[in-house]
Design a protein around this motif. Sequence first.
Motif, PDB file in Angstrom:
ATOM      1  N   PRO A 106       0.842  -1.192   0.000  1.00  0.00           N
ATOM      2  CA  PRO A 106       0.000   0.000   0.000  1.00  0.00           C
ATOM      3  C   PRO A 106       0.882   1.249   0.000  1.00  0.00           C
ATOM      4  CG  PRO A 106       0.133  -0.859   2.225  1.00  0.00           C
ATOM      5  CD  PRO A 106       0.880  -1.825   1.336  1.00  0.00           C
ATOM      6  N   PHE A 107       0.365   2.322  -0.541  1.00  0.00           N
ATOM      7  CA  PHE A 107       1.161   3.548  -0.571  1.00  0.00           C
ATOM      8  C   PHE A 107       1.227   4.200   0.801  1.00  0.00           C
ATOM      9  CE2 PHE A 107       1.304   8.237  -1.046  1.00  0.00           C
ATOM     10  CZ  PHE A 107       2.634   8.324  -1.401  1.00  0.00           C
ATOM     11  N   ALA A 108       0.096   4.336   1.471  1.00  0.00           N
ATOM     12  CA  ALA A 108       0.046   5.073   2.737  1.00  0.00           C
ATOM     13  C   ALA A 108      -0.683   4.267   3.800  1.00  0.00           C
ATOM     14  CB  ALA A 108      -0.642   6.419   2.534  1.00  0.00           C
ATOM     15  N   GLN A 109      -0.147   4.325   5.014  1.00  0.00           N
ATOM     16  CA  GLN A 109      -0.750   3.599   6.129  1.00  0.00           C
ATOM     17  C   GLN A 109      -0.712   4.467   7.378  1.00  0.00           C
ATOM     18  OE1 GLN A 109       1.311  -0.039   7.041  1.00  0.00           O
ATOM     19  NE2 GLN A 109       0.089  -0.445   8.846  1.00  0.00           N
ATOM     20  N   HIS A 110      -1.870   4.696   7.988  1.00  0.00           N
ATOM     21  CA  HIS A 110      -1.939   5.436   9.248  1.00  0.00           C
ATOM     22  C   HIS A 110      -1.362   4.582  10.371  1.00  0.00           C
ATOM     23  CE1 HIS A 110      -5.398   8.493   8.364  1.00  0.00           C
ATOM     24  NE2 HIS A 110      -4.530   8.441   7.386  1.00  0.00           N
ATOM     25  N   MET A 111      -0.595   5.246  11.242  1.00  0.00           N
ATOM     26  CA  MET A 111      -0.032   4.560  12.404  1.00  0.00           C
ATOM     27  C   MET A 111      -0.207   5.459  13.619  1.00  0.00           C
ATOM     28  SD  MET A 111       1.318   1.677  11.346  1.00  0.00           S
ATOM     29  CE  MET A 111       2.450   1.210  12.626  1.00  0.00           C
ATOM     30  N   GLY A 112      -0.497   4.848  14.733  1.00  0.00           N
ATOM     31  CA  GLY A 112      -0.536   5.581  15.990  1.00  0.00           C
ATOM     32  C   GLY A 112       0.845   5.587  16.611  1.00  0.00           C
ATOM     33  N   GLU A 113       1.014   6.384  17.633  1.00  0.00           N
ATOM     34  CA  GLU A 113       2.299   6.450  18.327  1.00  0.00           C
ATOM     35  C   GLU A 113       2.032   6.156  19.797  1.00  0.00           C
ATOM     36  OE1 GLU A 113       6.393   6.799  18.416  1.00  0.00           O
ATOM     37  OE2 GLU A 113       5.057   6.705  16.700  1.00  0.00           O
ATOM     38  N   GLU A 114       2.602   5.077  20.271  1.00  0.00           N
ATOM     39  CA  GLU A 114       2.396   4.667  21.652  1.00  0.00           C
ATOM     40  C   GLU A 114       2.888   5.763  22.602  1.00  0.00           C
ATOM     41  OE1 GLU A 114       4.026   1.111  24.406  1.00  0.00           O
ATOM     42  OE2 GLU A 114       3.386   0.558  22.379  1.00  0.00           O
ATOM     43  N   GLY A 115       2.069   6.097  23.570  1.00  0.00           N
ATOM     44  CA  GLY A 115       2.454   7.086  24.560  1.00  0.00           C
ATOM     45  C   GLY A 115       1.926   8.484  24.287  1.00  0.00           C
ATOM     46  N   ASP A 116       1.582   8.791  23.035  1.00  0.00           N
ATOM     47  CA  ASP A 116       1.052  10.119  22.714  1.00  0.00           C
ATOM     48  C   ASP A 116       0.002   9.978  21.613  1.00  0.00           C
ATOM     49  OD1 ASP A 116       0.450  12.733  22.076  1.00  0.00           O
ATOM     50  OD2 ASP A 116       2.530  13.414  22.110  1.00  0.00           O
TER      51      ASP A 116
END
Length: 134
Positions: A106-116
Amino acid sequence: MNKQQALNAFWNGFGVLAFEENSVPSDEVIQDLIAEGKASSKFRYITYQVLTDDFTGVVFPTASIWDKSNSWEKADILSNQIADYIQRMNTIKLDDGRMYITKGSPFAQHMGEEGDPSIRRIILNIGVQFFTEN
């Protein structure tokens, strides 16, 4: 431009700071860049991998858009801007050849950031082919 310079110019061509992922400056340096008018936000930037090869291979580096916000809107707009540019672009001239960039899948993938939970990260996948002898 050599391969590394061309990749740097590509990623820095979207109106936000971009850094090779192993060379992200300290907060103090980023604050200085903001004060100099070279950046508008401490926490909106791109990090990217530098992978190179010769004309026999295609490399598949990633980049990340980083934003601190309660919304994905600005990060998504930048991701779409990069995708549109890649779709329209031709090869990039190098000192000893050319470089061609395509969107990965895939071209783009949303990711969260642990801790914030306010940090928005979008990982971008691209393919790069170098039309050079080395």
